[in-house]
Write a protein that holds these residues in place. Structure first.
Motif, PDB file in Angstrom:
ATOM      1  N   LYS A 168       0.873  -1.134  -0.136  1.00 31.37           N
ATOM      2  CA  LYS A 168       0.003  -0.030  -0.136  1.00 31.37           C
ATOM      3  C   LYS A 168       0.802   1.336  -0.056  1.00 31.37           C
ATOM      4  O   LYS A 168       0.662   2.301  -0.606  1.00 31.37           O
ATOM      5  N   LEU A 194       1.078   4.108  -2.960  1.00 36.65           N
ATOM      6  CA  LEU A 194       0.802   5.460  -2.555  1.00 36.65           C
ATOM      7  C   LEU A 194       2.078   6.497  -3.348  1.00 36.65           C
ATOM      8  O   LEU A 194       1.846   7.242  -3.787  1.00 36.65           O
ATOM      9  N   THR A 222      -6.627   9.194  -4.886  1.00 43.22           N
ATOM     10  CA  THR A 222      -7.116   8.260  -3.891  1.00 43.22           C
ATOM     11  C   THR A 222      -6.608   8.855  -2.496  1.00 43.22           C
ATOM     12  O   THR A 222      -5.364   9.229  -2.395  1.00 43.22           O
ATOM     13  N   TYR A 246      -6.090   8.169   1.609  1.00 42.75           N
ATOM     14  CA  TYR A 246      -5.908   7.107   2.460  1.00 42.75           C
ATOM     15  C   TYR A 246      -6.169   7.639   3.817  1.00 42.75           C
ATOM     16  O   TYR A 246      -5.949   8.626   4.343  1.00 42.75           O
ATOM     17  N   MET A 288      -3.120   3.455   5.790  1.00 34.90           N
ATOM     18  CA  MET A 288      -3.084   3.312   4.479  1.00 34.90           C
ATOM     19  C   MET A 288      -4.027   2.552   3.709  1.00 34.90           C
ATOM     20  O   MET A 288      -3.783   2.085   2.581  1.00 34.90           O
ATOM     21  N   PRO A 342      -7.652   2.690   1.332  1.00 34.18           N
ATOM     22  CA  PRO A 342      -8.237   3.560   0.559  1.00 34.18           C
ATOM     23  C   PRO A 342      -9.503   3.968   1.452  1.00 34.18           C
ATOM     24  O   PRO A 342     -10.281   3.137   1.865  1.00 34.18           O
TER      25      PRO A 342
END
Length: 256
Positions: A17, A21, A94, A96, A100, A102
């Protein structure tokens, strides 16, 4: 042993994740920046960081930010100053949570306008259907094309400037950082000038819910956030924002 592998699996998922990101942020920053100056790159990065909801087109300097609802599979946009020859795809931003994971997203596109543009028309294609911009109420009917176009007129600014309450107080010769929150809080300040150590400076509550601190800072650009406990938050009075190296949003102040 089972717990060990479960922990390792969770750590692997969180790492993926984080990597996703970072790749996403890098892709945004690389978005059409090869044709921009360093100052323009900074403007675009701040515009991207400031987007948090679907809204009417936002005009800032030579840039316009368009947004669309997250439910769409594809959104594109075409402009009259390109003779509608190119359809530019929207990007997905997106958001978070602290783990972390979404939590939400929006679609957006940042357009750099040609020099001396006073007004322009455009159309959008949403999930395969050509239409006007749902977020822009200004549109007109083109009889030759037998369709409607969205339109934006660029207003000439009348010397307007939004300043953060975090600013140089000339009477004291120091930079004032201000925060409004619930009364009786311990609010700390951390930033690039403290190597992000938030336990060096604590704001003073000079009135119920009003906090401030004065710092002597050398001229330069600084990044900062406020902290309550382990949670950090940006300066809501400051429109300038940027991403930190770990993908979080920080407020930006320029001391001259």
């Amino acid at each position: 042993m089972k717990d060990f592998f479960q922990h390792a699996d969770n750590l692997f998922v969180k790492t993926l994740k984080n990597i996703s990101l970072i790749i996403f942020i890098c892709s945004l920053f690389c978005f059409n920046l090869f044709a921009l100056t360093e100052e323009e790159e900074y403007t675009v990065q701040n515009l991207i960081a400031s987007i948090d909801k679907v809204q009417k087109p936002l005009v800032h300097d030579d840039f316009v930010v368009f947004t669309a609802d997250k439910v769409h599979r594809f959104v594109g946009i075409a402009f009259d100053f390109e003779n509608f020859s190119t359809v530019h795809s929207f990007y997905r931003n997106t958001f978070y949570d602290i783990e972390m994971a979404p939590r939400d997203s929006i679609l957006f596109y940042v357009c750099k306008l040609p020099e001396k543009t006073k007004e322009f028309s455009y159309r959008m294609v949403i999930d395969g259907v050509w239409t006007t911009d749902p977020q822009n109420p200004t549109k007109y009917y083109n009889y030759e094309a037998d369709t409607y176009f969205s339109k934006i007129e660029i207003e000439t600014p009348i010397e307007e400037k939004t300043e953060s309450l975090a600013a140089l107080d000339k009477s004291k010769g120091k930079t004032r950082f201000f925060c409004e929150a619930k009364p009786n809080q311990k609010i700390r300040l951390g930033g690039s000038f403290t190597n992000w150590d938030s336990y060096i400076y604590e704001l003073t509550e000079y009135e119920p819910g009003m906090y401030e601190i004065y710092l002597s800072l050398q001229p330069g650009t600084y990044y900062y956030n406020y902290y309550i406990g382990n949670a950090s938050f940006i300066d809501k009075t400051n429109p300038l924002k940027a991403y930190t190296s770990d993908g979080k949003t920080a407020s930006v102040i320029e001391v001259k």
